[in-house]
Write a protein that holds these residues in place. Sequence first.
Motif, short mmCIF file in Angstrom:
data_model
loop_
_atom_site.label_atom_id
_atom_site.label_comp_id
_atom_site.label_asym_id
_atom_site.label_seq_id
_atom_site.Cartn_x
_atom_site.Cartn_y
_atom_site.Cartn_z
N CYS A 113 0.83 -1.21 0.00
CA CYS A 113 0.00 0.00 0.00
C CYS A 113 0.86 1.27 0.00
CB CYS A 113 -0.95 -0.01 1.19
SG CYS A 113 -2.26 -1.23 1.02
N LYS A 114 1.98 1.26 0.74
CA LYS A 114 2.88 2.42 0.73
C LYS A 114 3.46 2.64 -0.66
CE LYS A 114 6.08 2.15 3.87
NZ LYS A 114 6.96 1.99 5.05
N THR A 115 3.79 1.56 -1.34
CA THR A 115 4.43 1.66 -2.66
C THR A 115 3.44 2.03 -3.76
OG1 THR A 115 6.02 -0.02 -1.98
CG2 THR A 115 5.85 0.41 -4.33
N LEU A 116 2.29 1.37 -3.78
CA LEU A 116 1.37 1.53 -4.92
C LEU A 116 0.15 2.40 -4.67
CD1 LEU A 116 1.41 -2.12 -6.28
CD2 LEU A 116 2.68 -0.16 -7.13
N HIS A 117 -0.23 2.59 -3.41
CA HIS A 117 -1.50 3.29 -3.15
C HIS A 117 -1.36 4.47 -2.20
CE1 HIS A 117 -3.39 -0.07 -5.18
NE2 HIS A 117 -2.86 -0.92 -4.32
N SER A 118 -0.17 5.02 -2.03
CA SER A 118 0.04 6.08 -1.05
C SER A 118 -0.77 7.34 -1.35
CB SER A 118 1.53 6.41 -0.92
OG SER A 118 2.01 6.90 -2.15
N MET A 119 -1.12 7.56 -2.60
CA MET A 119 -1.88 8.76 -2.97
C MET A 119 -3.37 8.50 -3.15
SD MET A 119 0.62 10.73 -2.76
CE MET A 119 0.05 12.32 -3.33
N ASP A 120 -3.81 7.27 -2.90
CA ASP A 120 -5.23 6.92 -3.08
C ASP A 120 -6.02 7.39 -1.87
OD1 ASP A 120 -7.68 5.73 -3.65
OD2 ASP A 120 -6.71 4.00 -4.58
N ALA A 121 -6.98 8.26 -2.07
CA ALA A 121 -7.75 8.84 -0.96
C ALA A 121 -9.06 8.10 -0.70
CB ALA A 121 -8.04 10.31 -1.26
N LYS A 122 -9.32 7.03 -1.43
CA LYS A 122 -10.57 6.28 -1.26
C LYS A 122 -10.64 5.69 0.14
CE LYS A 122 -11.10 2.23 -3.31
NZ LYS A 122 -11.29 1.19 -4.32
N GLN A 123 -11.81 5.81 0.78
CA GLN A 123 -12.00 5.24 2.11
C GLN A 123 -12.24 3.74 1.97
OE1 GLN A 123 -15.08 7.28 4.24
NE2 GLN A 123 -13.84 9.12 4.51
N VAL A 124 -11.44 2.95 2.69
CA VAL A 124 -11.52 1.50 2.58
C VAL A 124 -11.56 0.86 3.97
CG1 VAL A 124 -10.36 1.38 0.34
CG2 VAL A 124 -9.01 1.30 2.44
N VAL A 125 -12.00 -0.39 4.02
CA VAL A 125 -11.99 -1.17 5.25
C VAL A 125 -10.62 -1.81 5.40
CG1 VAL A 125 -12.99 -3.19 6.39
CG2 VAL A 125 -14.46 -1.65 5.09
N CYS A 126 -10.05 -1.72 6.58
CA CYS A 126 -8.75 -2.33 6.84
C CYS A 126 -8.96 -3.85 6.98
CB CYS A 126 -8.13 -1.77 8.11
SG CYS A 126 -6.58 -2.61 8.54
N PRO A 127 -8.39 -4.65 6.08
CA PRO A 127 -8.60 -6.09 6.16
C PRO A 127 -7.96 -6.72 7.40
CG PRO A 127 -7.00 -5.59 4.45
CD PRO A 127 -7.53 -4.28 4.95
N ILE A 128 -6.90 -6.12 7.92
CA ILE A 128 -6.26 -6.64 9.13
C ILE A 128 -7.19 -6.45 10.32
CG2 ILE A 128 -4.29 -6.45 10.69
CD1 ILE A 128 -2.69 -5.36 8.22
N CYS A 129 -7.68 -5.23 10.50
CA CYS A 129 -8.60 -4.95 11.61
C CYS A 129 -9.90 -5.74 11.49
CB CYS A 129 -8.90 -3.46 11.69
SG CYS A 129 -7.50 -2.46 12.23
N ALA A 130 -10.39 -5.87 10.27
CA ALA A 130 -11.65 -6.59 10.07
C ALA A 130 -11.54 -8.05 10.47
CB ALA A 130 -12.08 -6.47 8.61
#
Length: 181
Positions: A113-130
């Motif tokens: 996520c740091k490498t490929l999605h650092s600029m993505d502002a879409k709100q998402v569910v954290c799969p780890i927390c879920a």
Amino acid sequence: FCTPCLQECLKPKKPVCGVCRSTLSPGSRALDLEKQIEMTETTCNGCNKKMYLSKMRSHAASCSKYQNYIMEGVKAVTKEPLHSTRNFPNRFTFPCPYCSEKNFDQEGLVEHCKTLHSMDAKQVVCPICASMPWGDPNYRSANFMEHLQRRHRFSYDTFVDYDADEDDMMAQVLMRSLRDK
């Protein structure tokens, strides 16, 4: 060691130690130990026949009562599979909430996520927390990248007992805090 690996280490041209791979020097047979094995008597646990230790291996291979004795021991320590399988969430691999890539461990998901999605502002569910007992599979993080970097710097497995309920965990924390003073 398995036989092929051991045979490779003991090749006549260059016999080496199976652990450190240093050259083996020619050794002498442990004649005193061989003599002790030849003279020590034992009893078969299957048929109760008396014999010398040196004969026990070949006897055990052909004694059906000994084979049954071994199988009873195996059955005694083998656990039956649970008939009611509980539905455990996968807490070891996670999908990326932004793209279709799957099977990241926690560290891998953070790096991806740091490498490929650092600029993505879409709100998402954290799969780890879920996947956690306390996690809300519907909660969408306003800043997922910050959430990942703050909340998932370490693996929960190191610090969490997933089978303990919240009251038990709170009691443990209180007891530790009193003890640590």
